[in-house]
Each structure stands twice: as structure tokens, then as C-alpha cells.
Write a protein that holds these residues in place. Structure first.
Motif: not given
Ligand code: OGA
Ligand code: MN
Length: 286
Positions: A72, A75, A88-92
Motif C-alpha cells: 500500500s 507511492h 489518507r488518500k482516496d480513503g486509504k
């Protein structure tokens, strides 16, 4: 300017001043930093806007780095970087969002626990002119030295079970924690000496933490539980601790044999905190 080593004034910790970590260090400078690290157990270098590459180059001088990047965390470009963050990015979650919620040492649940961890602050939460999210460190070599002689005798030769399942149960650890343990293919439990002998300086170190130590081998359950609680509380007495108040660009390195640490979750989720960690491989313990 030469290198300056400024002790924190607490039981452990020293600031290293005058080393430019954006370049390769010469051997003599590195040797001074390494000696200061094993003496003070936690070192910090401040005010240098380091890149991931700078952090990797510097910390790899201490030993081979583990590749702990999670699936995960793709990036980040380097597998040696492990992300600690509440963002969090896009909820993750982009990183481990509850790292250090209990006193622990990194990798205690492995047959060969991490030797050294280094954490670099990219974003630090701040409110009312004060940075939040301090990390506390305890010297378990100082804690061992301060034990009464009778207790030192009692601990001789004892082994303890270190368990990530206990840690998961205590923290209610979710997806990221499980990813961490499966990335390193950790067994549910490992056994380690309760008193470790430091591989570099030979100091005796108490290897007992609130987070991971589940039971002491060969003791009745209640005696084991009470002794773990007593030793874990002893390790974190103020006389053995240093509290690091983070500023952006700080790089803090700690010794995972002679210290334990704990994060402070005193900042709201709306304030981003972003840290990149590198981790030096440790050897098997006997
Ligand atoms: C870690 C850790 C604590 C913190 O990165 O291993 O425990 O304060 N971090 O981020
Ligand atoms: Mn940790």
C-alpha cells in the motif's frame, strides 16, 4: 566546522551538529557519529531537508537496510522506506497510522529483530505555535543497570515470548499492522532472552515491552504477568527516558536493542503527520 555532539540532558539522546547528510560523509566523521550513536542510544540531526536518497545513504552506513515498504506504500520509490503517517488518500491510509501506540521495540516479533530504526519528519502537526506528536524513548540499558542485584540474578538466563498477536489484540490493529507482519513473514511468536547483551557495546539491556512481551518461559502465569508488568513499568521511569519534540526535517535514529519507544497521539486527525523510516537489519539473538 567540526562535528559537535550535544547530549539531550536526559538519560539518552544526543544531537549531532555540523554533519552535512546531503553528501557522503568521510570515514572519520561517520566513525564519530557511530560512536555517539552507540553511546547515547538515540541521536538526532535537525534542520536538513533530506531526501529519501540522503536518508538511505546515511543510515545504510550503519548496516544493510531492510526492505519494509508495504504494497500500500507504492507511492514511495524505494523499498527501504517505510511510511508512518495518519494521511489518507482516496480513503486509504498511505502509511502505518498507529505506529508506536504502545511501548515497544521495532521488530521484537522477529527471530532477528531490527538493529536500528531511523525516522525522518516530512510533516509535523502543529497547533498554537507548538509541534505535537512527540516520540518518547526509554534506555533499557540504564533501566537494567539500575535494577537491584537480586533482580539481576532472578532474570539471569530467562527467556520471554514476544508476540505480534498480543500486540494486535492490545491495539485492535487493523489492515496496515497485518500487512506489516505478513511483509516480513513473521511467526506469531518468537522467544528471546529477557536480558540482551548489546552486539556492539556489550551493555546488558532489558528486553521487555508493554507491546510485545507475552510471557516469560517457565514461570507460572501470574508470576510471569506480574514480572512483565513490573519490568515494563521500570523501563519507562522518567529517569530513563527522553522525549523528542519533532520539528520538520528532523532525522532521529534509535537503537532497537538498548531502547524502547512510544508515540504520542495528542494531535487531531485533521493535522497531517508524515514520517519516512529506514531500518537496519539485526542479527539472530542467542
Ligand atoms: C516507528 C514508531 C513512533 C512515532 O516508526 O517505529 O514507533 O512517533 N514511530 O512515529
Ligand atoms: Mn516503532
Amino acid at each position: 566546522m567540526g562535528l559537535q555532539i550535544r547530549p539531550s540532558g536526559s538519560a539518552l539522546g544526543a544531537e549531532i551538529i555540523g554533519a552535512d547528510l546531503t553528501r557522503a560523509l568521510d570515514d572519520a566523521t561517520f566513525a564519530q557519529i557511530r560512536a555517539a550513536f552507540y553511546q547515547h542510544e538515540v541521536i538526532y540531526i535537525r534542520g536538513q531537508a533530506l531526501s529519501d536518497e540522503d536518508q538511505i545513504r546515511f543510515t545504510a552506513r550503519f548496516g544493510a537496510l531492510r526492505q519494509l515498504r508495504l504494497a500500500s506504500q507504492s507511492h514511495v520509490a524505494h523499498a527501504e522506506i517505510f511510511v508512518v503517517s495518519n494521511i489518507r488518500k482516496d480513503g486509504k491510509p498511505i502509511g502505518s497510522y498507529d505506529a508506536g501506540s504502545l511501548w515497544h521495540t521495532d521488530g521484537a516479533y522477529l527471530a532477528n529483530p531490527h538493529a536500528i530504526s531511523a525516522l525522518r519528519a516530512l510533516e509535523v502537526p502543529a497547533q498554537d505555535g507548538r509541534t505535537l506528536g512527540d516520540t518518547q524513548f526509554a534506555s533499557v540499558s540504564a533501566a537494567y543497570d539500575a535494577l537491584p542485584q537480586a533482580m539481576k540474578h532472578r532474570l539471569e538466563g530467562l527467556q520471554a515470548v514476544q508476540s505480534f498477536e498480543q500486540h494486535l489484540a492490545k491495539t485492535g490493529g487493523g489492515g496496515v499492522k497485518k500487512d506489516i507482519y505478513s511483509t516480513v513473514k513473521a511467526a506469531a511468536e518468537v522467544m528471546h532472552p529477557l536480558v540482551r547483551v548489546h552486539p556492539v557495546n556489550g551493555r546488558k539491556c532489558l528486553y521487555v515491552t508493554e507491546g510485545y512481551t507475552a510471557r516469560i518461559v517457565g514461570l507460572p502465569e501470574d508470576e510471569s504477568r506480574d514480572l512483565i508488568a513490573e519490568l515494563a513499568a521500570h523501563c519507562i521511569k522518567p529517569a530513563f527516558t527522553y522525549r523528542h519534540n519533532w520539528q520538520q526535517h528532523d532525522l532521529v535514529m534509535w537503537d532497537d536493542c538498548s531502547t524502547q519507544h512510544k508515540a504520542t497521539f495528542d494531535y487531531p486527525a485533521s493535522l497531517p503527520r508524515l514520517m519516512h523510516r529506514t531500518t537496519v537489519v539485526g542479527g539472530t539473538l542467542h
